[in-house]
Scaffold this motif. Sequence first.
Motif, PDB file in Angstrom:
ATOM      1  N   GLN A  64     -29.538  77.339  62.828  1.00 22.26           N
ATOM      2  CA  GLN A  64     -30.579  76.633  62.065  1.00 22.26           C
ATOM      3  C   GLN A  64     -31.364  77.615  61.200  1.00 22.26           C
ATOM      4  OE1 GLN A  64     -32.758  73.228  63.862  1.00 22.26           O
ATOM      5  NE2 GLN A  64     -34.612  74.409  63.410  1.00 22.26           N
ATOM      6  N   LEU A  65     -31.394  77.325  59.883  1.00 23.52           N
ATOM      7  CA  LEU A  65     -32.073  78.230  58.953  1.00 23.52           C
ATOM      8  C   LEU A  65     -33.514  77.813  58.693  1.00 23.52           C
ATOM      9  CD1 LEU A  65     -29.274  78.762  56.249  1.00 23.52           C
ATOM     10  CD2 LEU A  65     -29.536  79.845  58.477  1.00 23.52           C
ATOM     11  N   ALA A  66     -33.765  76.505  58.667  1.00 18.37           N
ATOM     12  CA  ALA A  66     -35.130  76.015  58.402  1.00 18.37           C
ATOM     13  C   ALA A  66     -35.278  74.608  58.967  1.00 18.37           C
ATOM     14  CB  ALA A  66     -35.418  76.015  56.898  1.00 18.37           C
ATOM     15  N   GLU A  67     -36.548  74.247  59.228  1.00 16.72           N
ATOM     16  CA  GLU A  67     -36.833  72.912  59.767  1.00 16.72           C
ATOM     17  C   GLU A  67     -38.143  72.403  59.172  1.00 16.72           C
ATOM     18  OE1 GLU A  67     -37.147  70.605  64.066  1.00 16.72           O
ATOM     19  OE2 GLU A  67     -37.476  72.773  63.985  1.00 16.72           O
ATOM     20  N   LEU A  68     -38.143  71.159  58.730  1.00 19.75           N
ATOM     21  CA  LEU A  68     -39.353  70.495  58.241  1.00 19.75           C
ATOM     22  C   LEU A  68     -39.615  69.292  59.137  1.00 19.75           C
ATOM     23  CD1 LEU A  68     -37.664  71.642  55.610  1.00 19.75           C
ATOM     24  CD2 LEU A  68     -39.520  70.554  54.357  1.00 19.75           C
ATOM     25  N   GLU A  69     -40.840  69.238  59.685  1.00 19.80           N
ATOM     26  CA  GLU A  69     -41.225  68.116  60.563  1.00 19.80           C
ATOM     27  C   GLU A  69     -42.458  67.438  60.013  1.00 19.80           C
ATOM     28  OE1 GLU A  69     -41.799  68.663  64.762  1.00 19.80           O
ATOM     29  OE2 GLU A  69     -39.985  69.861  64.955  1.00 19.80           O
ATOM     30  N   HIS A  70     -42.306  66.157  59.636  1.00 20.31           N
ATOM     31  CA  HIS A  70     -43.433  65.328  59.161  1.00 20.31           C
ATOM     32  C   HIS A  70     -44.232  66.045  58.062  1.00 20.31           C
ATOM     33  CE1 HIS A  70     -42.399  62.813  62.543  1.00 20.31           C
ATOM     34  NE2 HIS A  70     -42.635  63.802  63.391  1.00 20.31           N
ATOM     35  N   ILE A  71     -43.513  66.599  57.090  1.00 20.49           N
ATOM     36  CA  ILE A  71     -44.162  67.331  55.996  1.00 20.49           C
ATOM     37  C   ILE A  71     -44.696  66.353  54.952  1.00 20.49           C
ATOM     38  CG2 ILE A  71     -43.756  68.881  54.014  1.00 20.49           C
ATOM     39  CD1 ILE A  71     -43.877  70.422  56.583  1.00 20.49           C
ATOM     40  N   SER A  72     -45.959  66.536  54.584  1.00 16.30           N
ATOM     41  CA  SER A  72     -46.565  65.812  53.457  1.00 16.30           C
ATOM     42  C   SER A  72     -47.153  66.842  52.510  1.00 16.30           C
ATOM     43  CB  SER A  72     -47.660  64.858  53.943  1.00 16.30           C
ATOM     44  OG  SER A  72     -47.117  63.865  54.781  1.00 16.30           O
ATOM     45  N   ILE A  73     -46.987  66.618  51.209  1.00 16.44           N
ATOM     46  CA  ILE A  73     -47.493  67.551  50.199  1.00 16.44           C
ATOM     47  C   ILE A  73     -48.422  66.796  49.260  1.00 16.44           C
ATOM     48  CG2 ILE A  73     -46.852  69.057  48.259  1.00 16.44           C
ATOM     49  CD1 ILE A  73     -44.218  69.615  49.713  1.00 16.44           C
ATOM     50  N   SER A  74     -49.625  67.350  49.067  1.00 13.10           N
ATOM     51  CA  SER A  74     -50.620  66.732  48.179  1.00 13.10           C
ATOM     52  C   SER A  74     -51.213  67.788  47.265  1.00 13.10           C
ATOM     53  CB  SER A  74     -51.745  66.086  49.000  1.00 13.10           C
ATOM     54  OG  SER A  74     -51.230  65.090  49.859  1.00 13.10           O
TER      55      SER A  74
ATOM     56  N   TYR B 165     -49.603  71.791  52.148  1.00 13.06           N
ATOM     57  CA  TYR B 165     -48.850  70.789  52.906  1.00 13.06           C
ATOM     58  C   TYR B 165     -49.474  70.588  54.280  1.00 13.06           C
ATOM     59  CZ  TYR B 165     -46.731  74.444  55.862  1.00 13.06           C
ATOM     60  OH  TYR B 165     -46.528  75.467  56.757  1.00 13.06           O
ATOM     61  N   SER B 166     -49.115  69.467  54.893  1.00  9.36           N
ATOM     62  CA  SER B 166     -49.446  69.236  56.302  1.00  9.36           C
ATOM     63  C   SER B 166     -48.147  68.952  57.039  1.00  9.36           C
ATOM     64  CB  SER B 166     -50.408  68.052  56.436  1.00  9.36           C
ATOM     65  OG  SER B 166     -49.806  66.871  55.943  1.00  9.36           O
ATOM     66  N   GLY B 167     -48.153  69.119  58.366  1.00  7.54           N
ATOM     67  CA  GLY B 167     -46.923  68.989  59.144  1.00  7.54           C
ATOM     68  C   GLY B 167     -46.462  70.367  59.594  1.00  7.54           C
ATOM     69  N   THR B 168     -45.244  70.458  60.090  1.00 10.47           N
ATOM     70  CA  THR B 168     -44.719  71.723  60.618  1.00 10.47           C
ATOM     71  C   THR B 168     -43.521  72.182  59.803  1.00 10.47           C
ATOM     72  OG1 THR B 168     -45.389  71.027  62.844  1.00 10.47           O
ATOM     73  CG2 THR B 168     -43.834  72.860  62.686  1.00 10.47           C
ATOM     74  N   PHE B 169     -43.604  73.416  59.350  1.00  9.66           N
ATOM     75  CA  PHE B 169     -42.504  74.011  58.597  1.00  9.66           C
ATOM     76  C   PHE B 169     -42.104  75.330  59.243  1.00  9.66           C
ATOM     77  CE2 PHE B 169     -41.376  77.000  55.011  1.00  9.66           C
ATOM     78  CZ  PHE B 169     -40.060  76.575  54.910  1.00  9.66           C
ATOM     79  N   ARG B 170     -40.846  75.445  59.632  1.00  9.23           N
ATOM     80  CA  ARG B 170     -40.338  76.685  60.225  1.00  9.23           C
ATOM     81  C   ARG B 170     -39.176  77.204  59.393  1.00  9.23           C
ATOM     82  NH1 ARG B 170     -40.158  72.969  64.363  1.00  9.23           N
ATOM     83  NH2 ARG B 170     -41.923  73.011  65.822  1.00  9.23           N
ATOM     84  N   LYS B 171     -39.168  78.508  59.182  1.00  7.01           N
ATOM     85  CA  LYS B 171     -38.078  79.148  58.428  1.00  7.01           C
ATOM     86  C   LYS B 171     -37.668  80.409  59.160  1.00  7.01           C
ATOM     87  CE  LYS B 171     -38.864  81.179  54.342  1.00  7.01           C
ATOM     88  NZ  LYS B 171     -39.108  81.338  52.896  1.00  7.01           N
ATOM     89  N   GLY B 172     -36.374  80.673  59.234  1.00  2.64           N
ATOM     90  CA  GLY B 172     -35.871  81.842  59.939  1.00  2.64           C
ATOM     91  C   GLY B 172     -36.414  83.140  59.356  1.00  2.64           C
ATOM     92  N   SER B 173     -36.726  84.086  60.218  1.00  2.00           N
ATOM     93  CA  SER B 173     -37.219  85.378  59.737  1.00  2.00           C
ATOM     94  C   SER B 173     -36.090  86.139  59.054  1.00  2.00           C
ATOM     95  CB  SER B 173     -37.774  86.203  60.909  1.00  2.00           C
ATOM     96  OG  SER B 173     -36.737  86.471  61.834  1.00  2.00           O
ATOM     97  N   GLN B 174     -36.427  86.907  58.027  1.00  2.00           N
ATOM     98  CA  GLN B 174     -35.454  87.693  57.256  1.00  2.00           C
ATOM     99  C   GLN B 174     -34.407  86.820  56.567  1.00  2.00           C
ATOM    100  OE1 GLN B 174     -36.098  91.091  57.154  1.00  2.00           O
ATOM    101  NE2 GLN B 174     -37.835  90.491  58.402  1.00  2.00           N
ATOM    102  N   LEU B 175     -34.740  85.554  56.359  1.00  2.00           N
ATOM    103  CA  LEU B 175     -33.799  84.649  55.685  1.00  2.00           C
ATOM    104  C   LEU B 175     -33.774  84.976  54.194  1.00  2.00           C
ATOM    105  CD1 LEU B 175     -32.046  82.003  56.265  1.00  2.00           C
ATOM    106  CD2 LEU B 175     -33.971  80.757  55.258  1.00  2.00           C
ATOM    107  N   LYS B 176     -32.577  85.234  53.677  1.00  2.00           N
ATOM    108  CA  LYS B 176     -32.448  85.574  52.252  1.00  2.00           C
ATOM    109  C   LYS B 176     -32.019  84.329  51.480  1.00  2.00           C
ATOM    110  CE  LYS B 176     -31.632  90.507  52.663  1.00  2.00           C
ATOM    111  NZ  LYS B 176     -30.763  91.654  52.315  1.00  2.00           N
ATOM    112  N   ILE B 177     -32.818  84.002  50.456  1.00  2.00           N
ATOM    113  CA  ILE B 177     -32.578  82.799  49.652  1.00  2.00           C
ATOM    114  C   ILE B 177     -32.246  83.184  48.212  1.00  2.00           C
ATOM    115  CG2 ILE B 177     -33.675  80.724  48.684  1.00  2.00           C
ATOM    116  CD1 ILE B 177     -35.366  80.548  51.231  1.00  2.00           C
ATOM    117  N   SER B 178     -31.237  82.541  47.649  1.00  2.00           N
ATOM    118  CA  SER B 178     -30.914  82.691  46.226  1.00  2.00           C
ATOM    119  C   SER B 178     -31.301  81.397  45.521  1.00  2.00           C
ATOM    120  CB  SER B 178     -29.419  82.959  46.040  1.00  2.00           C
ATOM    121  OG  SER B 178     -29.095  82.942  44.672  1.00  2.00           O
ATOM    122  N   TYR B 179     -32.159  81.493  44.513  1.00  2.00           N
ATOM    123  CA  TYR B 179     -32.759  80.311  43.886  1.00  2.00           C
ATOM    124  C   TYR B 179     -32.314  80.180  42.433  1.00  2.00           C
ATOM    125  CZ  TYR B 179     -36.442  77.332  41.868  1.00  2.00           C
ATOM    126  OH  TYR B 179     -37.135  76.355  41.204  1.00  2.00           O
ATOM    127  N   VAL B 180     -31.888  78.976  42.047  1.00  2.00           N
ATOM    128  CA  VAL B 180     -31.596  78.669  40.646  1.00  2.00           C
ATOM    129  C   VAL B 180     -32.627  77.655  40.161  1.00  2.00           C
ATOM    130  CG1 VAL B 180     -29.973  77.571  39.043  1.00  2.00           C
ATOM    131  CG2 VAL B 180     -29.132  79.174  40.762  1.00  2.00           C
TER     132      VAL B 180
END
Length: 492
Positions: A308-318, A362-377
């Motif tokens: 598992q690389l990341a998890e979003l639980e009940h995330i709301s963004i305002s 945001y509100s809710g729980t957001f978890r992301k793996g440590s040292q996770l390398k992301i490539s973004y376009v």
Amino acid sequence: MSLINVSKLTFAYEGSYDNIFEKVSFQIDTDWKLGFMGRNGRGKTTFLNLLLGKHEYSGTISADVQFEYFPYVVENKENHTIDVIEEIYPDYVHWELMRELSLLQVTEDVLYRPFESLSNGEQTKVLLATLFLKENRFLLIDEPTNHLDMNARKLVSEYLNSKSGFILVSHDRAFLDHCVDHILSINKTNIEIQKGNFSDWWENKQRQDQYELAENDKLKKDIKRLSKAAKRTSDWSDEVEKSKNGTRNSGSKLDKGYVGHKAAKMMKRSKSMEQRQHSAIEEKSKLLKNVESSDNLKISQLVYHKNQLAELEHISISYGDKTVCEDISFTIEQGERIALEGKNGSGKSSIIKLICGEDIPYSGTFRKGSQLKISYVSQDTSHLQGNLTDFARDQDIDESLFKAILRKLDFSRIQFEKDMSAFSGGQKKKVLIAKSLCEKAHLHIWDEPLNFIDIFSRMQIEELLLEYSPTLLFVEHDLEFCNNVATKVVKL
């Protein structure tokens, strides 16, 4: 009904070595719904500009209609939408405008809001409605689907299907299938027109490619045979030349005048044969015309130490009082290809920014793996400038691999010498995708990566993702791409 006649059209940009079009001839019926296709950089927008009279060319383009280009450039976006429409078309009739807006499911209140306050989709629909108010025009519609979500694309395709008399540039296969009855394609060596939609054209294209590839196998054998024959002829010529100074087997001296005359005749004959053989080789080498190169690409992805690389639980963004999305829950696991779907403004880009590490409220729980390398376009390509060599060095990616990927995505070698600011929109997007594919990452995040990218390259990228299964989170409104690539869909 009238015809647009293109005869022996030849055009090259000033300072360019190669013609974009060379002695191209065809006819277009002004009642057609014409889909316009071709690889990025092949000259689709250039051809539309030639129809509009923006460049000098040799040959002739004759038409009994006026051309109208879309998208319109809106100078004063702070003006009310009704004023923007009036600036584009002062003679519009209000009830006709309302009819067109109704077909596109745009409510009347948008007319009395600043144009810049409309979403990208609303702006596109308003400008399309204005375009179709103009009578006795042949419409040149250049990539209207960019920034339209899936629902809007379906609606706009139905709208265009009810119209006629246009050329439509689009790289969305499902969109083209729904609203065109002819395809105009810029191939590697010619331009051709076929009746039918994209699927009909693609079926014919594959059949033609198979025929050309089979012919190519024959040609290679012919070329090999001719090359051997040419070498034998050349060797024979050399032997004849040497014989002038040779001796008879009996030891008596040759009549050099006779031998010289005979050798000269044989030499002339052998050289003529050799020339014919080389001409035949050259001619046969040119016959494989329009098979598009789509070699497989190769990438290597980092493997993360957890599934598992990341998890979003009940995330709301305002943002202030405005909630863009709420109660979003999903996980990203290694090997998944997740499509984020939702209308424009539903929070897709905000979710991406949150995962990429931007400071998003945001509100809710957001978890992301440590040292996770992301490539973004990113959607944005406006920052691209300078040459590709410097770009590869600045981004700390392997230049050879980077350029090999671009070559396979149909970049010509001459593109490598150009400044990126001069690239087409599709070519700029390919630069960002090639960069991402070169980066050693656990997770690739692509935000509308296919805007402006041609159909062949889309299919090629699909094949790559299916073959190498990188972990991918993406936003894309191309229905075919999503259906073919996604292992999981998260709807906002």
